[in-house]
Enzyme design. Structure first.
Site, PDB file in Angstrom:
ATOM      1  N   LYS A  55      40.252  22.365  29.718  1.00  0.00           N
ATOM      2  CA  LYS A  55      39.341  22.312  28.573  1.00  0.00           C
ATOM      3  C   LYS A  55      39.428  20.916  27.970  1.00  0.00           C
ATOM      4  O   LYS A  55      40.518  20.326  27.905  1.00  0.00           O
ATOM      5  CB  LYS A  55      39.760  23.377  27.557  1.00  0.00           C
ATOM      6  N   SER A 112      38.945  32.348  21.696  1.00  0.00           N
ATOM      7  CA  SER A 112      38.232  31.427  22.587  1.00  0.00           C
ATOM      8  C   SER A 112      38.648  31.420  24.046  1.00  0.00           C
ATOM      9  O   SER A 112      37.984  30.793  24.868  1.00  0.00           O
ATOM     10  CB  SER A 112      38.327  30.002  22.053  1.00  0.00           C
ATOM     11  N   SER A 122      35.083  29.418  22.552  1.00  0.00           N
ATOM     12  CA  SER A 122      34.719  28.044  22.824  1.00  0.00           C
ATOM     13  C   SER A 122      35.124  27.550  24.205  1.00  0.00           C
ATOM     14  O   SER A 122      34.659  26.516  24.664  1.00  0.00           O
ATOM     15  CB  SER A 122      35.348  27.137  21.769  1.00  0.00           C
TER      16      SER A 122
END
Ligand code: GLN
Length: 490
Positions: free
Chosen positions: A79, A178, A154
């Site tokens: 990420k 997330s 996210s």
């Protein structure tokens, strides 16, 4: 089967038996990326050359019988809020569009030490704020199961690239759901560990008392292997803790006989999609047939947690994001006269709408006139949530729930309605507030072919037990390997 679709378990076996090479594996993954990335839009940065060089080095090690790390040859996506030495780390924001960290996050170091191969950095909601990956400053990632739908957020990039076989493993971060919500939307396994089990050093902070890094994988077994590599105390993160269980793979096949599982009725009230409820019910029956004792129970704080979460996380975010002022970090506008103007312009230009909304909400909640009414009350509620979980875990080994109230929604469907987007987190946020571990895994599919996620929650540092229970269900349901339909067409 394409090499790109392999699991960590299969790669470990294949490399040991010399049936595959790390180079062939990495090449297959980049082939796959060329094929489907134009549609999925999961990556922000790709590291093809470096990945191939690394793969060659692993193959050399194998040739020379040098002992290998646990993740040898495993392609991994990170990420883009996890700092990587020499590789751009944008946090999905214009503010950090050109930021190249001079150091690796502790998790990145651990992955490299375990011989994993970094494929690239993946898309995310700006500063990890969101539930759809539409808040990225760069692009919106799509759900590989249905390209007209969001992958969740996210960590939507992390979930989408694993689901689409563009990486074998991905790391995400979870502040309020997330990792788990995108895992549910994309039909992969996502683990949010106990707060402190994995070092946060090098993770760009959203809300420091809630943030946790965790793995997204194709199987439960793979999640256990990844956790073994990632966990542990780190002198660079004073909130990190030494784990009580080191080996998660050992014992993963022990089964759930005699395990006591609670199912809070509050999770099944208004707002839950009936197809999700039916699928969770099937898993409950599967657990019973496997010898677990599953009972209905109660957890009244389910809904209240949402307001506490949005106050606390925004308060911490407003403080953490104060450092992005155009002076010390990030984007700087060309023309300004005074330093105040520089700060104002850089933050106005480079933060997106959702980030600004959180900063305003957080600053307001922390302001002297409202501190007691909002921030202190939210903290009190947080303590109550912890207590309620403590009580429930005196009676049960684990708790079972849906991961999300709804199936993956259409792109754009909730972008103009932040409150509705926040409701996505109703089943996941309390776990962060109580600093507990939880795993999301696929447990079925809707009539329209969209993945449905189940959540298994446990007491602090019970990752071993959670993984055991998840493994048993995964085997029983036999849905591993089911892949998005469009892939066959591609
Ligand atoms: N969707 C939640 C939010 O927008 C959770 C985010 C997260 O876990 N990083 O705050």
């Amino acid at each position: 089967m394409s090499l790109a679709a392999m699991t960590i378990e299969e790669i470990q076996r294949g490399l040991a038996a010399k049936e595959i090479t790390a180079v062939a594996l990495v090449k297959a993954v980049f082939e796959r990326i060329k094929e489907v990335e134009p549609q999925v839009q999961g990556y922000i940065t790709l590291c093809e050359k470096e990945a191939l060089t690394q793969a060659e080095a692993i193959d050399k090690k194998i040739e020379m019988s040098v002992p290998l790390g646990k993740l040898a040859g495993v392609p991994i996506a990170l990420k883009d809020n996890i700092c990587t030495d020499g590789i751009k780390t944008t946090c999905g924001s214009k503010m950090l569009a050109d930021f190249v960290p001079p150091y690796d996050a502790t998790v990145v170091k651990r992955l490299k030490d375990a011989d994993a191969i970094i494929i690239g950095k993946v898309n995310m909601d700006e500063f990890a704020m969101g539930s759809s990956t539409e808040n990225s400053a760069f692009k919106a990632t799509k759900n590989p199961w249905d390209l007209s739908r969001v992958p969740g957020g996210s960590s939507g990039g992390s979930a989408a690239v694993v689901a689409a076989d563009m990486s074998v493993l991905a790391l995400g971060s979870d502040t309020g759901g997330s990792i788990r919500q995108p895992a549910a939307f994309c039909g992969v396994v996502g683990l949010k560990p106990t707060y402190g089990l994995i070092s946060r050093f090098g993770l760009i902070a959203f809300a420091s008392s809630l943030d946790q890094i965790g793995p997204l994988t194709k199987t439960v077994y793979d999640s256990a292997v990844a956790l073994e590599v990632l966990q542990g105390k780190d002198p660079m993160d004073s909130t990190s803790k030494a784990p009580q269980e080191i080996n998660y793979v050992e014992g993963i096949k022990d089964g759930v006989k005699g395990m006591k599982i609670g199912v809070p009725r509050e999770f099944f009230q208004k707002g839950l999609d009936p197809e999700i409820a039916a699928s969770i019910q099937k898993s409950i029956e599967a657990y019973r047939s496997l010898g677990a004792i599953v009972e209905e129970t109660t957890l009244p704080i389910t809904e209240e947690g949402l307001s506490a979460y949005y106050i606390i996380s925004s308060a911490e975010a407003s403080s953490n994001l104060a450092r992005f002022d155009g002076l010390r970090y990030g984007y700087r506008p060309e023309d300004f006269e005074k330093v105040e103007e520089l700060m104002e312009k850089s933050r106005t230009d480079a933060f997106g709408e959702e980030v600004k909304r959180r900063i305003m909400l957080g600053t307001y909640a922390l302001s002297s006139g409202y501190y007691d009414a909002y921030y202190n009350r939210a903290q009190r509620l947080r303590r109550k949530i912890r207590e309620e979980f403590k009580t429930i875990f005196e009676k049960y080994d684990l708790i079972l729930s849906p991961t999300t109230p709804a199936l993956p929604f259409l792109c754009g469907e909730k972008s103009d309605n932040p409150l509705e987007m926040y409701l996505e987190d109703i089943y996941t946020i309390n776990i962060n507030l109580a600093e507990l571990p939880a795993l999301a895994m696929p447990c079925g599919f809707s009539s329209t072919g969209l993945p449905i996620g189940l959540q298994i929650i446990g007491p602090h540092f019970s990752e071993g037990k959670i993984l055991k229970a998840a493994y048993a269900l995964e085997k029983d349901l036999n849905i591993v390997g089911k892949r998005p339909q469009w892939k066959e067409e591609a």
